[in-house]
Motif scaffolding. Sequence first.
Motif, PDB file in Angstrom:
ATOM      1  N   ILE A 171       1.916   3.471  -9.022  1.00  0.00           N
ATOM      2  CA  ILE A 171       2.337   3.759  -7.646  1.00  0.00           C
ATOM      3  C   ILE A 171       2.604   2.446  -6.925  1.00  0.00           C
ATOM      4  O   ILE A 171       1.744   1.562  -6.866  1.00  0.00           O
ATOM      5  CB  ILE A 171       1.263   4.560  -6.885  1.00  0.00           C
ATOM      6  N   VAL A 172       3.809   2.320  -6.376  1.00  0.00           N
ATOM      7  CA  VAL A 172       4.210   1.118  -5.648  1.00  0.00           C
ATOM      8  C   VAL A 172       4.478   1.511  -4.195  1.00  0.00           C
ATOM      9  O   VAL A 172       5.224   2.461  -3.932  1.00  0.00           O
ATOM     10  CB  VAL A 172       5.485   0.492  -6.263  1.00  0.00           C
ATOM     11  N   TYR A 173       3.870   0.791  -3.268  1.00  0.00           N
ATOM     12  CA  TYR A 173       4.098   1.050  -1.843  1.00  0.00           C
ATOM     13  C   TYR A 173       4.948  -0.084  -1.278  1.00  0.00           C
ATOM     14  O   TYR A 173       4.579  -1.252  -1.355  1.00  0.00           O
ATOM     15  CB  TYR A 173       2.768   1.135  -1.098  1.00  0.00           C
ATOM     16  N   LEU A 174       6.104   0.277  -0.715  1.00  0.00           N
ATOM     17  CA  LEU A 174       6.995  -0.695  -0.090  1.00  0.00           C
ATOM     18  C   LEU A 174       7.252  -0.290   1.359  1.00  0.00           C
ATOM     19  O   LEU A 174       7.193   0.900   1.701  1.00  0.00           O
ATOM     20  CB  LEU A 174       8.326  -0.771  -0.832  1.00  0.00           C
ATOM     21  N   GLN A 175       7.547  -1.266   2.186  1.00  0.00           N
ATOM     22  CA  GLN A 175       7.898  -1.011   3.577  1.00  0.00           C
ATOM     23  C   GLN A 175       9.347  -1.405   3.820  1.00  0.00           C
ATOM     24  O   GLN A 175       9.767  -2.496   3.449  1.00  0.00           O
ATOM     25  CB  GLN A 175       6.988  -1.800   4.519  1.00  0.00           C
ATOM     26  N   GLN A 176      10.076  -0.501   4.446  1.00  0.00           N
ATOM     27  CA  GLN A 176      11.423  -0.798   4.915  1.00  0.00           C
ATOM     28  C   GLN A 176      11.375  -0.577   6.423  1.00  0.00           C
ATOM     29  O   GLN A 176      11.576   0.533   6.911  1.00  0.00           O
ATOM     30  CB  GLN A 176      12.450   0.111   4.235  1.00  0.00           C
ATOM     31  N   ALA A 214      -1.843   5.208   4.630  1.00  0.00           N
ATOM     32  CA  ALA A 214      -3.250   5.318   4.240  1.00  0.00           C
ATOM     33  C   ALA A 214      -3.417   6.247   3.048  1.00  0.00           C
ATOM     34  O   ALA A 214      -4.225   5.984   2.144  1.00  0.00           O
ATOM     35  CB  ALA A 214      -4.078   5.811   5.426  1.00  0.00           C
ATOM     36  N   ILE A 215      -2.665   7.336   3.027  1.00  0.00           N
ATOM     37  CA  ILE A 215      -2.754   8.285   1.911  1.00  0.00           C
ATOM     38  C   ILE A 215      -2.250   7.639   0.621  1.00  0.00           C
ATOM     39  O   ILE A 215      -2.866   7.786  -0.447  1.00  0.00           O
ATOM     40  CB  ILE A 215      -1.964   9.565   2.234  1.00  0.00           C
ATOM     41  N   VAL A 216      -1.146   6.924   0.701  1.00  0.00           N
ATOM     42  CA  VAL A 216      -0.611   6.248  -0.493  1.00  0.00           C
ATOM     43  C   VAL A 216      -1.608   5.212  -1.002  1.00  0.00           C
ATOM     44  O   VAL A 216      -1.896   5.141  -2.212  1.00  0.00           O
ATOM     45  CB  VAL A 216       0.743   5.586  -0.189  1.00  0.00           C
ATOM     46  N   HIS A 217      -2.180   4.424  -0.103  1.00  0.00           N
ATOM     47  CA  HIS A 217      -3.143   3.408  -0.514  1.00  0.00           C
ATOM     48  C   HIS A 217      -4.398   4.046  -1.117  1.00  0.00           C
ATOM     49  O   HIS A 217      -4.977   3.509  -2.071  1.00  0.00           O
ATOM     50  CB  HIS A 217      -3.520   2.534   0.681  1.00  0.00           C
TER      51      HIS A 217
END
Length: 267
Positions: free
Chosen positions: A63-68, A49-52
């Motif tokens: 800023i790129v948000y990725l999920q691993q 939520a903070i990154v978004h």
Amino acid sequence: MSPVSVSIVIPAYNEEDTIRACLIAALQQTVPADEIIVVDNKSTDGTAAIVHALQATYPEAPIVYLQQFELQGLIPTRNFGLDHATSEVIGRIDADSVLEPTWVEAVQKAFEDPAVAACTGPVLYYDMPLRRFGLKADDALRRALIKVTREYHLLFGSNMALRASAWRAIRDEACLDPEDELHEDIDLSLHLHANELKIAYSSDMVTGMSARRLDDSPLEFYNYVMRFERTYQRHKIRRLSVRAPMAIFLSVYPALKTVREITQLQK
């Protein structure tokens, strides 16, 4: 010659307390990074939520948000970020790292030398007293260790960068360490050395980080330091000189822990 492009990879697991300050510092650079990649590793708190929210606040920021979410752990998360970075040079920091404003600029300067495959620098412990004095001491210590360890120059995971080409060269060799017994940054260093890829050191490549490791119990801290030995054993490194950091960390731990405890009591 044009400066190299720079990506910053930040592995994150439940880092809601630190990720905002980390990203703000990565954004406030004298030379902007080409991309800032947060790799979320199954966080259950407010990290995403903070990154978004920061992506919404700074829509022009890279800023790129990725999920691993396939595997839990730093190494698969780090690897996922390094694999997805698109720049010539890939920085790797922790989610509690706070880059100095000239960090990207220093990285670009370090990689002006085409022989440099990776680079690391000193750290400023932002939650300890006498921070600038501590930075000078840390820098002096790391420079001394370069002389002691000779050709085995060691990366520091909270403050490092490597060429994408160097990462590709060692990608399939780097230890996955599912037992979580090794120092992942030392492992990368040894694989780079084995491939005759040069690791440089830059005093100008400064990042802030927390000294929260000092909050560990003596046994926990000892087990952390022994990751050095397990990493060397995995690589069959017998040279005593590369074990100098172990002796230094164990010797300074009692005094630094006392200083940290006194500082926290005074808050």
